[in-house]
Design an enzyme around this catalytic site. Structure first.
Site, PDB file in Angstrom:
ATOM      1  N   THR A 137     -32.386  27.516 -33.120  1.00  0.00           N
ATOM      2  CA  THR A 137     -33.046  26.701 -32.223  1.00  0.00           C
ATOM      3  C   THR A 137     -34.590  26.805 -32.224  1.00  0.00           C
ATOM      4  OG1 THR A 137     -31.228  27.194 -30.453  1.00  0.00           O
ATOM      5  CG2 THR A 137     -33.329  26.584 -29.634  1.00  0.00           C
ATOM      6  N   ASP A 193     -32.615  30.232 -38.817  1.00  0.00           N
ATOM      7  CA  ASP A 193     -33.156  30.012 -37.375  1.00  0.00           C
ATOM      8  C   ASP A 193     -34.355  30.562 -37.703  1.00  0.00           C
ATOM      9  OD1 ASP A 193     -33.467  29.992 -34.945  1.00  0.00           O
ATOM     10  OD2 ASP A 193     -31.903  31.432 -34.284  1.00  0.00           O
ATOM     11  N   GLU A 227     -27.793  32.584 -30.043  1.00  0.00           N
ATOM     12  CA  GLU A 227     -28.318  32.787 -31.398  1.00  0.00           C
ATOM     13  C   GLU A 227     -27.778  33.950 -32.030  1.00  0.00           C
ATOM     14  OE1 GLU A 227     -32.685  30.547 -31.126  1.00  0.00           O
ATOM     15  OE2 GLU A 227     -32.643  32.543 -30.889  1.00  0.00           O
TER      16      GLU A 227
END
Ligand code: 5RP
Length: 217
Positions: free
Chosen positions: A28, A81, A103
């Protein structure tokens, strides 16, 4: 080059770690948004993605990339990520975008964690970026008092509710020299869902966007 251009260069370089016909773990943030765009360019060669946030899910779907539930996937080949800070041991602070818990869960299922950052994220000592801690709402004040005992200054991130319905305390003024130990210690406080230290599971590869091009280490 701007910081965003460095992020973009690191993100596109991560395509090299994506194997054909696999489901890709997707993080994200603004760096990952570039990676999602990059995935869009090869979407016909992958099965799809597992996402770490509602925001990434929406972006993946908008590009026509299928998003799988993590519970339906046994293993991910790679998780890509960003990070808010990363040190020389590939230990990270994450959670600036409040997605740290999902995550960490998606990263746990992946064989390889590829971290994509611009070179401003490299630090000698973690803690300059306030450490995010996701907390069950009713435990907020208790957890804040416990975090004070650990030497940090917790600040409630006003107005932010995580995808899991929880709140975030950002812990300022920590100088983190024993990241694995602190990660475990904070997770043991009752009411903490997880904290943004990714040290027990650090990055396996780091792609750094620099003015001389992306560097992989
Ligand atoms: O941990 C995260 C979100 O929870 C992000 O990876 C981190 O905040 C970096 O974000 P950006 O790529 O926008 O700089």
């Amino acid at each position: 080059m701007t910081q965003d251009e460095l992020k973009k260069a690191a993100a596109w370089a991560a395509l090299e770690f994506v194997k054909e016909n696999t489901i890709v773990g997707v993080g994200t943030g603004s760096t990952v948004n570039h990676f999602i765009d990059a995935l869009g360019s090869i979407k016909d060669t992958i099965k799809g993605a597992v996402s770490s946030s509602e925001a990434s899910t929406a972006r993946l779907k908008a590009l026509g990339i299928e998003v799988f539930e993590l519970n339906d996937v046994d293993v991910l080949d790679v998780y890509v990520d960003g990070a808010d800070e990363i040190n020389a041991h590939n230990e990270m602070i994450k959670g600036g975008g409040a997605a740290l818990t999902r995550e960490k869960i998606v990263a746990a299922v992946a064989k390889q964690f590829v971290c994509i950052v611009d070179d401003t994220k490299l630090v000698a000592t973690l803690g300059g970026f306030p450490l995010p801690v996701e907390v069950i709402p009713m435990a907020r004040s208790y957890v804040a008092r416990e975090l004070l005992k650990l030497g940090g200054d917790p600040v409630y991130r006003q107005g932010v509710v995580t995808d899991n319905g929880n709140v975030i305390l950002d812990v300022h003024n920590l100088k983190i020299t024993q990241a694995k130990q602190l990660e475990t210690q904070i997770n043991q406080i009752v009411g903490v869902v997880t904290n943004g230290l990714f040290a027990e599971r650090g990055a396996d590869k780091v792609i750094i966007g620099t003015k001389n091009g992306p560097q992989i280490k």
